[in-house]
Design an enzyme around this catalytic site. Sequence first.
Site, mmCIF file in Angstrom:
data_model
loop_
_atom_site.group_PDB
_atom_site.id
_atom_site.type_symbol
_atom_site.label_atom_id
_atom_site.label_comp_id
_atom_site.label_asym_id
_atom_site.label_seq_id
_atom_site.Cartn_x
_atom_site.Cartn_y
_atom_site.Cartn_z
ATOM 1 N N ASP A 156 0.858 -1.175 0.000
ATOM 2 C CA ASP A 156 0.000 0.000 0.000
ATOM 3 C C ASP A 156 0.894 1.224 0.000
ATOM 4 O O ASP A 156 2.001 1.199 0.547
ATOM 5 C CB ASP A 156 -0.913 0.019 1.230
ATOM 6 N N CYS A 157 0.419 2.282 -0.658
ATOM 7 C CA CYS A 157 1.131 3.552 -0.688
ATOM 8 C C CYS A 157 2.566 3.363 -1.213
ATOM 9 O O CYS A 157 2.788 2.619 -2.160
ATOM 10 C CB CYS A 157 1.098 4.186 0.702
ATOM 11 N N THR A 158 3.549 4.004 -0.570
ATOM 12 C CA THR A 158 4.919 3.955 -1.081
ATOM 13 C C THR A 158 5.604 2.614 -0.815
ATOM 14 O O THR A 158 6.755 2.428 -1.199
ATOM 15 C CB THR A 158 5.769 5.081 -0.473
ATOM 16 N N GLY A 206 -2.929 2.472 -3.777
ATOM 17 C CA GLY A 206 -2.446 3.850 -3.876
ATOM 18 C C GLY A 206 -2.152 4.421 -2.496
ATOM 19 O O GLY A 206 -1.809 3.697 -1.568
#
Length: 283
Positions: A156-158, A206
Site C-alpha cells: 500500500d502507498c509507497t 495507492g
Amino acid sequence: MTMDQGEPGNAGRRQFLQSAVAAGVGGYLMSQSAGAQTAPKPIPPGTLGAAGAGPDRPKIAMLVHPKMVMQDLIGPMTVFNLMRCEIHLVWKTREPVMTELGITVAPTTTFAECPEVVDVLFVPGGLDGTIALMDDAEVLKFLADRGKTARYITSDCTGSLLLGAAGLLQGYKATSHWMVRDELALMGAIPVHDRVVQDRNRITGGGVTAGIDFGLTLAALLRSREEAETIQLVIEYAPAPPFDAGTPETAPKAIVDRLMSRRGPTVEQARQKAQRAGRALKR
C-alpha cells in the site's frame, strides 16, 4: 465518551466483529462453500501471528518498519484480522519500531522466524521510511526471498517502492502514492493511475487510505466476494469525504503546488533511490 457498564472492551469488540463476519458468510471460516475456487488451502497450525494460527487461516507477513504510516498497516490489517488470518508483523528484530505518529508497533516475528512460504507478503508505506530502506540489503533480501514463494505480493502507498527495489515489480503494472507513482518505472514496473492495481499475483494500493480498498480486494480473492462485502459492511466502509480534494487532479492547484514545494526534496530523494535500484537490478 465513557464505556457503559457491560459494554465489551477491545477484546470483546474484536470478538464481536469477527463473529459478525463469520455469521455473515454462513460459517465459511469453518468449511469451504461448494464451488469456491479462490480460498487458500488449509494452513497447518503455528505458534506466531497477531491473529493466531490454525487451519484455513491465510499466512500474511506484514512488514513493519521505522517511520511507516500507521494507517497503511492498520487499514489492511483490520480486514485481515476479520478474516481470521495468521498475521505476522515482521521486522529485523522484535524491538518496537516507531511509526510516523510517534506510536510504536511491536513486531511479532523476525525475518529469520518468518514462515518461508506465506499466502501474502505485504509492505506498508511511509515515504521517509521507505526511502531509508530502498537500499537496505537486509530488507530487500527478505522481500526478494519471500517474494519467490508468496501467493500474493502486495503493498500500500509507497510500499510499492520497496517491492520495486527488491526486484518484485519488474514487468508488472503497479501503483503507489501519487507523488512517487511514476518512479516505479525506474525499477521496471508499469505505473498505473488506479486506487488498487492487480497484475497477476501483484496487488498494489495507492496512497494511505487505499489500503482498505486493497484489503477488501484481497479478501475477495482469498475468501469470497460475499465475505469481503460482509467485512465492508461490518467496518461500515462507505467513504463520503467532506471535500473533493483527495487527488492532485481534484484538489485546488494552490494546495497541490504548496504540498509539492514542501515535499519536493523528499520526492527527489525517492527518485534518486529508484534510479540506483533500477541500475542495480539490471546488473
